[in-house]
Design an enzyme around this catalytic site. Structure first.
Site, PDB file in Angstrom:
ATOM      1  CG  ASP A  12     -20.864  -3.046  -9.842  1.00 38.20           C
ATOM      2  OD1 ASP A  12     -22.083  -3.074 -10.109  1.00 38.20           O
ATOM      3  OD2 ASP A  12     -20.168  -2.027  -9.945  1.00 38.20           O
ATOM      4  CE  LYS A  48     -10.676  -4.894   1.246  1.00 32.17           C
ATOM      5  NZ  LYS A  48      -9.405  -4.234   0.878  1.00 32.17           N
ATOM      6  CG  ASP A  61      -7.473  -5.596  -1.499  1.00 31.18           C
ATOM      7  OD1 ASP A  61      -8.680  -5.811  -1.657  1.00 31.18           O
ATOM      8  OD2 ASP A  61      -6.984  -5.136  -0.450  1.00 31.18           O
ATOM      9  CB  SER A  98       2.659 -17.533  16.345  1.00 31.17           C
ATOM     10  OG  SER A  98       2.494 -16.559  17.344  1.00 31.17           O
ATOM     11  CG  ASP A 146      -1.943  -1.140   1.162  1.00 31.76           C
ATOM     12  OD1 ASP A 146      -2.420  -1.455   0.056  1.00 31.76           O
ATOM     13  OD2 ASP A 146      -2.253  -1.715   2.222  1.00 31.76           O
ATOM     14  CE1 TYR A 149     -21.864  -7.082 -19.941  1.00 32.06           C
ATOM     15  CE2 TYR A 149     -21.885  -4.886 -18.962  1.00 32.06           C
ATOM     16  CZ  TYR A 149     -21.627  -5.720 -20.041  1.00 32.06           C
ATOM     17  OH  TYR A 149     -21.117  -5.205 -21.202  1.00 32.06           O
ATOM     18  N   GLY A 152      -2.687  -7.806  15.401  1.00 33.25           N
ATOM     19  CA  GLY A 152      -2.695  -9.275  15.349  1.00 33.25           C
ATOM     20  C   GLY A 152      -1.294  -9.867  15.402  1.00 33.25           C
ATOM     21  N   GLY A 200       1.249  -5.270   5.715  1.00 31.03           N
ATOM     22  CA  GLY A 200       1.658  -4.083   4.975  1.00 31.03           C
ATOM     23  C   GLY A 200       2.615  -3.200   5.737  1.00 31.03           C
TER      24      GLY A 200
HETATM   25  O1  O7E Z   1      -2.531  -3.125   8.376  1.00 28.57           O
HETATM   26  P1  O7E Z   1      -1.502  -3.392   7.349  1.00 28.57           P
HETATM   27  O2  O7E Z   1      -0.703  -2.187   6.975  1.00 28.57           O
HETATM   28  O3  O7E Z   1      -0.648  -4.586   7.652  1.00 28.57           O
HETATM   29  O4  O7E Z   1      -2.271  -3.737   5.975  1.00 28.57           O
HETATM   30  C1  O7E Z   1      -3.291  -4.667   5.895  1.00 28.57           C
HETATM   31  C2  O7E Z   1      -3.779  -4.776   4.474  1.00 28.57           C
HETATM   32  O5  O7E Z   1      -4.875  -5.673   4.422  1.00 28.57           O
HETATM   33  C3  O7E Z   1      -4.291  -3.470   3.874  1.00 28.57           C
HETATM   34  O6  O7E Z   1      -4.021  -3.511   2.486  1.00 28.57           O
HETATM   35  C4  O7E Z   1      -5.778  -3.511   4.102  1.00 28.57           C
HETATM   36  O7  O7E Z   1      -6.479  -2.802   3.115  1.00 28.57           O
HETATM   37  C5  O7E Z   1      -6.044  -5.005   3.965  1.00 28.57           C
HETATM   38  N1  O7E Z   1      -7.207  -5.539   4.702  1.00 28.57           N
HETATM   39  C6  O7E Z   1      -7.309  -5.370   6.059  1.00 28.57           C
HETATM   40  O8  O7E Z   1      -6.441  -4.780   6.706  1.00 28.57           O
HETATM   41  N2  O7E Z   1      -8.403  -5.869   6.706  1.00 28.57           N
HETATM   42  C7  O7E Z   1      -9.390  -6.545   6.079  1.00 28.57           C
HETATM   43  O9  O7E Z   1     -10.325  -6.973   6.719  1.00 28.57           O
HETATM   44  C8  O7E Z   1      -9.286  -6.751   4.705  1.00 28.57           C
HETATM   45  C9  O7E Z   1      -8.181  -6.272   4.040  1.00 28.57           C
HETATM   46  C10 O7E Z   1      -8.017  -6.637   2.696  1.00 28.57           C
HETATM   47  O10 O7E Z   1      -7.077  -6.407   2.028  1.00 28.57           O
HETATM   48  O11 O7E Z   1      -8.920  -7.409   2.156  1.00 28.57           O
HETATM   49  C11 O7E Z   1      -8.453  -8.237   1.274  1.00 28.57           C
HETATM   50  C12 O7E Z   1      -7.259  -9.061   1.799  1.00 28.57           C
END
Ligand code: O7E
EC number: 4.1.1.23
Length: 215
Positions: free
Chosen positions: A65, A62, A60, A180, A12, A68, A177, A193
């Protein structure tokens, strides 16, 4: 996606040169690079093929829609070189089926968001997460996205989908989080990220995470 390290980096960042530098540093520690709106809106869809030189790319977007439009989106993403795509499930069975149908044409993966990792994700998402996970299983998605911030939920969602679907799990590090814990709860991959790309030494941080995953 081949599971060698269990780590997916969430790229990101908003500049291609930074993304390429980080990707080259962490390539051997990650099984995939997740690319989303921040980078694609800033640098264009070509970031997908550029980063795919280092590791398979999961887009990603998400996707959420009507069937189609979903098909049109999925085609663009897989044509651009993505190996996988993240879609929403709350749009319903027909939308999910449309995404999976296109993915199959490209031998691509579809991951369905079941429950989101941020605090707000518990309010609207959690009550429908079980049904979304069941639907992902029923229609043959590759896997689901489940929150590393709630390992007990990952365990529960794993019990719904069984062993044939993968769980990719964001929320390790910056969101609190622990790698492990969520792997022990049934996740196959963690998605990380900020802890990696904002660290002084992204490769070293990625390697530490891989050790925590313990494959
Ligand atoms: O918190 P970070 O910086 O480690 O980034 C986490 C990444 O996962 C970030 O791109 C965010 O958009 C994504 N993410 C979540 O943090 N929580 C979710 O519930 C879902 C996503 C996501 O990417 O969904 C698809 C995997």
């Amino acid at each position: 996606m081949e599971r060698n390290t269990g780590l997916i980096i969430a790229m990101d960042v908003t500049r291609m040169d930074r993304a390429v530098k980080i990707a080259s540093e962490v390539a051997e520690c990650v099984d995939a690079i997740k690319v989303g709106y921040p980078l694609v809106l800033s640098e264009g869809l070509s970031v997908i093929s550029r980063l795919a030189d280092y590791a398979p790319v999961i887009a990603d977007f998400k996707v959420a829609d009507i069937p189609y439009t979903d098909e049109l989106i999925c085609e663009q993403v897989f044509k651009a070189g993505a190996s996988g795509l993240i879609v929403h499930g709350f749009t319903g069975e027909d939308s999910l089926k449309a995404c999976i149908g296109v993915a199959r044409l490209y031998d691509g993966d579809i991951y369905v968001v079941s429950e989101m990792s941020h605090p707000g994700g518990a309010k609207y998402f959690q009550p429908i997460a079980d049904e979304i996970a069941s639907m992902a299983y029923e229609f043959g998605a590759t896997g689901i996205v489940a929150p590393a911030t709630r390992p007990e939920r990952v365990k529960h969602l794993r019990s719904i989908i069984g062993d044939s679907l993968s769980i990719i799990s964001p929320g390790v590090g910056a969101q609190g989080g622990k790698a492990s814990d969520v792997i022990a709860s049934g996740a196959n991959w963690i998605i990380v990220g900020r802890s990696i790309y904002n660290s002084e030494n992204p490769k070293e941080t990625a390697m530490e995470l891989v050790t925590g995953i313990g494959i």
